[in-house]
Write an enzyme that holds these catalytic residues in place. Structure first.
Site, PDB file in Angstrom:
ATOM      1  N   ASN A   9       9.898  35.518  18.902  1.00 46.74           N
ATOM      2  CA  ASN A   9      11.309  35.166  19.078  1.00 46.74           C
ATOM      3  C   ASN A   9      12.079  36.450  18.765  1.00 46.74           C
ATOM      4  OD1 ASN A   9      13.919  34.227  18.959  1.00 46.74           O
ATOM      5  ND2 ASN A   9      13.467  32.525  17.577  1.00 46.74           N
ATOM      6  N   ARG A  90      10.145  33.098  23.267  1.00 44.35           N
ATOM      7  CA  ARG A  90      11.386  32.349  23.454  1.00 44.35           C
ATOM      8  C   ARG A  90      12.266  33.166  24.410  1.00 44.35           C
ATOM      9  NH1 ARG A  90      16.493  31.850  19.375  1.00 44.35           N
ATOM     10  NH2 ARG A  90      17.690  30.450  20.682  1.00 44.35           N
ATOM     11  N   HIS A 178      19.601  26.221  22.882  1.00 44.83           N
ATOM     12  CA  HIS A 178      18.880  25.711  21.698  1.00 44.83           C
ATOM     13  C   HIS A 178      17.883  24.617  22.076  1.00 44.83           C
ATOM     14  CE1 HIS A 178      22.539  27.220  19.278  1.00 44.83           C
ATOM     15  NE2 HIS A 178      21.531  28.054  19.102  1.00 44.83           N
ATOM     16  N   ARG A 238      30.607  33.977  16.990  1.00 47.94           N
ATOM     17  CA  ARG A 238      31.076  33.585  18.335  1.00 47.94           C
ATOM     18  C   ARG A 238      32.194  32.548  18.214  1.00 47.94           C
ATOM     19  NH1 ARG A 238      25.337  32.016  20.664  1.00 47.94           N
ATOM     20  NH2 ARG A 238      24.478  32.959  18.782  1.00 47.94           N
ATOM     21  N   GLU A 376      10.897  25.999  16.487  1.00 46.64           N
ATOM     22  CA  GLU A 376      10.864  26.405  17.897  1.00 46.64           C
ATOM     23  C   GLU A 376       9.527  27.045  18.269  1.00 46.64           C
ATOM     24  OE1 GLU A 376      14.235  28.172  16.409  1.00 46.64           O
ATOM     25  OE2 GLU A 376      15.533  27.710  18.102  1.00 46.64           O
TER      26      GLU A 376
END
Ligand code: AMP
Length: 399
Positions: A9, A90, A178, A238, A376
């Site tokens: 990742n 990922r 996500h 963000r 993940e």
């Protein structure tokens, strides 16, 4: 030695990795770790099952190639990864074309690079790690797994903007992100909720990046992120959703360039912008300033208002699940969000919440409240095992 797969990742200044047995079906990695640059200093941390974490300071400046070289040097020293059969990655954006995990070659890599502008703070780094791996191990199969994929089948009304049809057809639409995290949570929900897992569930992935996903039948019905990873909730740095008129004003009246606007929205807004102190929730929770409290207040406010919208889409709410760095670790943020969800019938068990238990709803709560660790890498490992001939059970395999 058993065959193994490695999962990566990759971010702008970090590369997380996890090593799995190809033949296993477990979620637990043999080892996991990260090479990251903090304040310009590179370091590698590694956690092996049953052993304390180790941290090593590295002399070289961070780059994907440097990070991969360090990971493989460490594995070889430890006698790991000698029979590696594949690497999983990922990849944040798969666009409309890439839904299922895919074996990456040069042409796939080139297509994936066309999505860089939609996720500029993630996609180029995800792809840089794949390119660096291809240089180091040209024969090793590399598999990309996409964050957009979990949302690909959501209804059309949750997928389009109110823009001219030609733009929708050109791919200007809501994708959602996500997805690897949501896929993992969807796969473990029955363990915690039984049959209710297939009901009306909202999952709040609250990390440095943050989004929420409404699920029915453990599939995405809608989500707060859209075309890019900027939309929806307020995040670490963000902005989240913003009146597009503000962007036009900044461009046309304030003379901002597109590049300055991008930096503003991706790197200088969110918790960092509002607090003027930090993009890190831990730092803000520890701060006594009014600006830090204002940033936390807005973060919670945006979550509770999006929760209302998602619950309306689902026609009610059976469960709310918190995950990722803030969702898993911050009892205070969970408590504040649940306070704003009382009108939906959510009642938190303060003790269970403070103790960090998985089920944090009070016994009479109409809405089940959960705090679950996401994984993940386990979803990517499951995809790699399927593609490379290992076991097919495991996290995220229900889709
Ligand atoms: P992630 O992107 O999932 O790694 O999450 C990063 C975010 O989680 C950062 O804002 C951290 O400050 C936050 N975080 C991690 N641990 C805690 C904690 N114990 N309390 C509050 N926030 C936390």
């Amino acid at each position: 030695m058993s065959k193994q797969i490695v999962v990566f990742n990759a971010g702008s200044s970090s590369l997380k990795f996890a090593l799995y047995d190809l033949g296993g079906d477990g979620e637990e990695a043999l080892v996991r770790g990260a090479v990251e640059s903090v304040g310009g200093v590179s370091r590698m941390t590694v956690t092996s099952a049953g052993r304390p974490s180790t941290e090593t300071r590295l002399e070289a400046a961070f780059s994907p190639q440097m990070a991969l070289t360090q990971v493989f040097a460490w594995m070889s020293k430890e006698g790991l990864g000698a029979d590696l059969v594949g690497a999983g990655h990922r990849v944040v954006h798969g666009g409309r074309e890439f839904i299922e995990p895919v074996l990456v070659d040069a042409s796939v890599l080139a297509k994936l690079a066309t999505y860089n502008p939609m996720a500029p703070s993630h996609q180029p780094h995800n792809l840089a790690a794949i390119a660096a791996m291809a240089r180091l191990y040209p024969k090793l199969p590399q598999i990309a797994c996409f964050d957009t994929a979990f949302h690909a089948a959501k209804p059309r009304l949750a997928s389009i903007f109110a823009l001219p049809r030609a733009l929708t057809e050109a791919g200007i639409q809501r994708y959602g992100f996500h997805g690897l995290s949501y896929d993992y949570i969807a796969s473990v929900l029955p363990r915690h909720l039984g049959e209710r897992a297939d009901g009306r569930v909202v999952v709040a992935h609250l990390g440095h990046g943050a989004s929420m996903c409404a699920m029915r039948g453990r599939r995405s019905v809608t989500t707060t992120m859209g075309f890019s990873a900027l939309d929806g909730l307020m995040m670490g740095a963000r902005s989240g959703a913003i009146d597009p008129g503000v962007l036009l004003y900044l461009l046309q009246e304030k003379g901002m360039s597109a590049a300055q606007l991008s930096t503003l929205l991706y790197e200088q807004s969110g918790l960092l912008g509002v607090s003027g102190e930090s993009d890190d929730m831990r730092t803000l929770l520890a701060s006594s300033s009014a600006a830090a409290e204002n940033a936390i207040g807005l973060f919670v406010y945006r979550i509770t208002s999006e929760l209302g919208a998602l619950a309306a889409t689902l026609g009610g709410l059976d469960a709310l699940v918190f995950t990722a760095g803030i969702g898993e670790n911050s009892a205070e943020i969970r408590a504040r969000v649940c306070e704003g969800a009382r009108w939906l019938g959510a009642e938190i068990d303060s003790g269970a919440n403070a103790r960090g238990e998985s089920v944090i709803s009070a016994s009479g709560s109409k809405v089940a409240l959960l705090a679950l660790h996401t994984n993940e890498e386990a979803v990517i490992a499951t995809a790699c095992r399927k593609m490379l001939g290992g076991e097919v059970h495991g996290a995220g395999s229900h889709r």
